[in-house]
Design a protein around this motif. Structure first.
Motif, short mmCIF file in Angstrom:
data_model
loop_
_atom_site.label_atom_id
_atom_site.label_comp_id
_atom_site.label_asym_id
_atom_site.label_seq_id
_atom_site.Cartn_x
_atom_site.Cartn_y
_atom_site.Cartn_z
N ARG A 29 53.30 -23.87 131.04
CA ARG A 29 54.08 -23.82 132.28
C ARG A 29 53.18 -23.97 133.49
NH1 ARG A 29 57.50 -18.58 133.76
NH2 ARG A 29 55.72 -18.01 135.07
N ARG A 30 53.51 -24.95 134.31
CA ARG A 30 52.76 -25.18 135.55
C ARG A 30 53.67 -24.93 136.75
NH1 ARG A 30 48.12 -26.85 133.98
NH2 ARG A 30 47.84 -28.22 132.18
N GLU A 31 53.12 -24.33 137.78
CA GLU A 31 53.86 -24.08 139.00
C GLU A 31 53.84 -25.33 139.88
OE1 GLU A 31 55.57 -21.29 139.78
OE2 GLU A 31 55.05 -20.48 137.82
N VAL A 32 55.04 -25.75 140.30
CA VAL A 32 55.17 -26.90 141.19
C VAL A 32 55.51 -26.38 142.58
CG1 VAL A 32 56.41 -29.05 141.64
CG2 VAL A 32 55.95 -28.33 139.28
N ALA A 33 54.76 -26.79 143.56
CA ALA A 33 54.97 -26.32 144.93
C ALA A 33 56.30 -26.83 145.47
CB ALA A 33 53.83 -26.80 145.83
N PRO A 34 56.96 -26.08 146.36
CA PRO A 34 58.22 -26.55 146.95
C PRO A 34 58.01 -27.82 147.76
CG PRO A 34 57.43 -24.57 148.07
CD PRO A 34 56.57 -24.75 146.86
N SER A 35 59.05 -28.64 147.81
CA SER A 35 58.91 -29.94 148.48
C SER A 35 58.93 -29.83 150.00
CB SER A 35 60.03 -30.89 148.02
OG SER A 35 61.31 -30.37 148.38
N LEU A 36 59.50 -28.74 150.56
CA LEU A 36 59.53 -28.58 152.01
C LEU A 36 58.53 -27.53 152.45
CD1 LEU A 36 63.34 -28.86 152.86
CD2 LEU A 36 61.56 -30.58 153.09
N PHE A 37 58.87 -26.27 152.28
CA PHE A 37 57.93 -25.20 152.59
C PHE A 37 58.33 -23.97 151.81
CE2 PHE A 37 61.03 -25.67 156.05
CZ PHE A 37 61.68 -24.45 156.00
N ASN A 74 73.16 -18.25 141.63
CA ASN A 74 71.76 -18.32 141.22
C ASN A 74 71.07 -17.02 141.60
OD1 ASN A 74 72.59 -21.19 142.57
ND2 ASN A 74 71.47 -21.52 140.68
N ASP A 75 70.22 -16.51 140.70
CA ASP A 75 69.57 -15.24 140.99
C ASP A 75 68.52 -15.35 142.09
OD1 ASP A 75 67.62 -16.63 139.64
OD2 ASP A 75 67.49 -15.26 137.94
N PHE A 76 68.17 -16.58 142.48
CA PHE A 76 67.20 -16.76 143.56
C PHE A 76 67.88 -17.07 144.89
CE2 PHE A 76 67.62 -20.62 141.01
CZ PHE A 76 68.08 -21.53 141.96
N GLY A 212 72.17 -25.09 144.32
CA GLY A 212 71.20 -24.03 144.06
C GLY A 212 69.87 -24.56 143.59
N SER A 213 69.88 -25.42 142.58
CA SER A 213 68.63 -25.95 142.05
C SER A 213 67.93 -26.85 143.07
CB SER A 213 68.89 -26.73 140.75
OG SER A 213 69.81 -27.78 140.97
N ILE A 214 68.70 -27.54 143.90
CA ILE A 214 68.09 -28.36 144.95
C ILE A 214 67.35 -27.49 145.95
CG2 ILE A 214 68.58 -29.91 146.89
CD1 ILE A 214 70.90 -31.06 145.25
N LEU A 215 67.99 -26.39 146.37
CA LEU A 215 67.35 -25.48 147.32
C LEU A 215 66.10 -24.85 146.72
CD1 LEU A 215 70.48 -23.70 148.83
CD2 LEU A 215 69.09 -25.48 149.89
N ARG A 216 66.15 -24.52 145.43
CA ARG A 216 64.97 -23.94 144.78
C ARG A 216 63.80 -24.92 144.86
NH1 ARG A 216 65.47 -22.45 138.58
NH2 ARG A 216 65.90 -24.69 138.56
N GLY A 217 64.05 -26.18 144.57
CA GLY A 217 62.98 -27.17 144.61
C GLY A 217 62.40 -27.37 146.00
N LEU A 220 61.08 -22.92 146.86
CA LEU A 220 60.46 -21.98 145.92
C LEU A 220 59.57 -22.72 144.93
CD1 LEU A 220 63.56 -19.75 145.08
CD2 LEU A 220 61.73 -19.22 146.70
N PRO A 221 58.51 -22.08 144.46
CA PRO A 221 57.73 -22.71 143.38
C PRO A 221 58.62 -22.81 142.14
CG PRO A 221 56.58 -20.82 144.34
CD PRO A 221 57.97 -20.78 144.85
N THR A 222 58.52 -23.92 141.45
CA THR A 222 59.32 -24.12 140.24
C THR A 222 58.39 -24.34 139.06
OG1 THR A 222 59.53 -26.47 140.80
CG2 THR A 222 61.33 -25.02 141.45
N ALA A 223 58.92 -24.06 137.89
CA ALA A 223 58.13 -24.20 136.67
C ALA A 223 58.38 -25.57 136.04
CB ALA A 223 58.48 -23.10 135.69
N ARG A 224 57.31 -26.24 135.66
CA ARG A 224 57.42 -27.50 134.91
C ARG A 224 56.63 -27.32 133.61
NH1 ARG A 224 54.91 -32.56 137.70
NH2 ARG A 224 53.00 -31.61 136.93
N TYR A 225 57.30 -27.61 132.52
CA TYR A 225 56.67 -27.41 131.21
C TYR A 225 56.10 -28.71 130.67
CZ TYR A 225 58.46 -22.66 130.84
OH TYR A 225 58.69 -21.33 131.04
#
Length: 597
Positions: A29-37, A74-76, A212-217, A220-225
């Motif tokens: 699992r790698r952390e992907v930085a958010p696309s905005l801030f 979404n829990d986030f 929800g998933s769009i806002l997370r990206g 928030l940092p997201t996980a990429r496997y």
């Protein structure tokens, strides 16, 4: 012959033992930085759905739900319909649904596909508009269409396959005649309105679920496997290594998420094992050595440390020229060295002017420290003029005790005129049928006051005498009516209030009375016509009653009315003075709360 047989047996044994080394994938699992801030989780967001597309709002027979404050599961996400940090506006766009008749052997299959999409506009309440993105679902395979009109879980907060594709209705096993019946009679290339509406309604819902998933990206940092293969030793009493297994367990526990110290410890263990091997002539030993080197390389790949990997890969290829791990590592190193795309520059701009014509404008205009506006609901038969009747009755008691032309007298008279105006314009038009005869005189008096005011206004010189308007209006009305005429409706109003409240469930009747009493107490407070100390005690008690009731009745208070009631309650308990506009806003809040009874 016997010697040859023994040699063959030894070779087979070595081959079999060497095959005890296997490989399997490990998910890294790698952390992907958010696309905005980056923002803190949960995201403080309000999602407002709207449209300016006539294709979704002009046909009254379709009646799509396109104007709403939407809750994200979404829990986030913290759904904040009070004063959120970010307002996300989902602006629906219309595209006609398509009809496809697919022939299968001797039968036909009807496929109806929705193509609605949306734009997601992000607004910082204090800084303005800063991002826009188109939101679409994936294309359906029309060769082998899959129905996805049922079976998705709204509480998941995301869409899995095939629900992440355009909403599709599939009706199969039809004759050609039966299939043709699904064509729109006006335009045979389109589906019938019933099927079109069924797929579009679900498409609208799914578009909301994607937010929800769009806002997370974006925030928030997201996980990429990524899958990385590691060798392991299959259980074998003749061929085992505790150190090898220990290192492998460190890898398995250190990649989700990546724990660099664990991975480096595993690399060190494998490197020690490899350094101890000096003779590669034995096939089993050689295969074990290769397995160690491959795991070492994959470990460095996991932690993205390529400083020493060229030498290790070359050494591995010298004994295994086609080694896939060594070749893959060279490719991974090149990819890791590629420059990352620059982060999007955030530029704040005014909110697009088209939203001035929508409820988005009202929502964005809300302010801290104020009782804010909420969408006003037209009273129904259970509410009717209930609030006005209760306020008029309480105000009558104050009016009787007030001296003519005193502050309280003038304020109450203005309040009577306001209630009368509601009667004339029909703003609070409805009353339950049982009370119309009881209130016949009261209703007639209110209408008479409103007509007299209208006639007075028609001839009044607002241009030169605007400052003295209310004073002269009061004098005019008092020349037409005695003070006592305003306060003869107590019995009728009491009967009407009781009869109206009786339309609610028995267990809700006390809180119904508390709601209208709270509205009355705050109204008298705003008009400075009540004992401030006693009235504040009443307001505090009624707020506590209403708060406790709805905390039990609606535990998950995610709707806007609960945010605004909580905000208003805090301000009123602080004994804050409120304006006439805020009083109207508070009455609207209580009106909406009444609908939950």
């Amino acid at each position: 012959m016997k010697a040859k047989f023994l040699l063959l047996l030894l070779l087979c044994s070595a081959f079999i033992q060497a095959q005890k080394i296997r490989w399997d994938y490990v998910n890294v699992r790698r952390e992907v930085a958010p696309s905005l801030f980056l923002k803190e989780s949960p995201l403080n967001v309000a999602l407002i759905c709207t449209t300016f597309d006539s294709g979704l709002s002009s046909d009254p027979t379709m009646r799509y739900q396109v104007f709403e404050n939407a809750i994200l599961y979404n829990d986030f996400i913290y759904n904040n319909f009070g004063l959120p940090e970010i307002v996300a506006v989902l602006e629906y766009k219309f595209a006609p649904a398509t009809l496809h008749l697919v022939k299968q052997d001797l039968k036909y299959k009807v496929v109806v596909v929705s193509h609605l999409y949306a734009n997601l506009i992000l607004i910082d309440r204090s800084k303005g508009f800063f991002d826009e993105q188109e939101v679409r679902l994936g294309d359906i395979d029309l060769v082998h269409p899959t129905a996805n009109i049922k079976g998705f879980n709204s509480n998941l907060g995301f869409l899995d396959y095939p629900n992440n594709l355009n909403t599709t209705l599939v009706i199969d096993d039809l004759t050609e005649f039966e299939a043709n019946q699904y064509k729109n009679k006006t335009n045979p290339s389109l589906p019938r309105s019933g099927e079109e509406k069924s797929v579009n309604e679900i498409q609208l819902f799914k578009l909301k679920m994607k937010v929800g998933s769009i806002l997370r990206g974006k925030f928030l940092p997201t996980a990429r496997y990524q899958q990385r293969s590691f060798n392991y030793l299959k259980e074998d009493k003749d061929f085992k290594s505790d150190n090898f297994d220990k290192a492998l367990q460190l890898i398995k526990s250190g990649v989700d998420p990546v724990n660099e110290s664990k991975v480096r410890e595993a690399i060190s263990i494998w490197q020690t094992e490899a350094d101890a091997i000096t003779n590669l002539d034995d096939k089993k030993t050689k295969k074990y050595y290769i397995a160690l080197q491959e795991n070492i390389l994959q470990g460095y790949n996991v932690i993205r440390d390529f400083q020493n990997t060229d030498e290790l890969a070359s050494k591995l290829k010298s004994i295994d020229s086609n080694n896939e791990i060594a070749n893959a590592l060279i490719s991974n190193k090149k990819n890791a060295a590629l420059p990352q795309p620059p982060q999007k520059e955030i530029v704040f701009a005014p909110v697009p002017a088209r939203f001035d014509r929508s409820d988005v404008k009202r929502f964005l205009d809300k302010k801290s420290g104020k009782i804010n506006a909420i969408v006003r609901l037209q009273p129904d038969k259970y509410e009717g003029k209930l609030g006005d009747m209760n306020t008029y009755k309480a105000a009558s008691e104050v009016f009787r005790k007030s001296q003519v032309n005193s502050t309280s007298f003038n304020a109450i008279l203005s309040l009577f005129l306001q209630i009368a105006e509601y009667e004339r314009t029909g703003v609070n038009y409805d009353q339950v049928k049982e009370v119309k005869e009881v209130l016949k005189s009261y209703n007639a008096f209110c209408l008479q006051l409103a007509k007299e005011r209208k006639a007075f206004d028609a001839t009044y010189d607002f241009k030169n005498q605007a400052a003295s308007y209310m004073e002269k209006l009061r004098l005019h009305l008092l020349s037409l009516h005695k003070k006592e005429e305003f306060t003869v409706f107590d019995d009728a109003l009491s009967t009407a209030i009781t009869a109206t409240i009786a339309h609610t469930k028995p267990e809700n009747q006390q809180i119904a009375r508390d709601i209208i009493d709270l509205n009355t107490a705050v109204t008298l407070k705003a008009n400075a016509t009540a004992d401030p100390v006693k009235n504040q005690v009443i307001i505090d008690r009624l707020i506590d009653n209403v708060t406790a009731f709805f905390a039990k009745k609606v535990p998950n208070q995610q709707y806007e009315v609960f945010f605004e009631f909580d905000n208003a309650a805090k301000l009123l308990k602080q004994n804050k003075s409120i304006s006439a506009v805020e009083l109207g806003n508070f009455s609207s809040i209580l009106c909406v709360l009444y609908f939950y009874l």
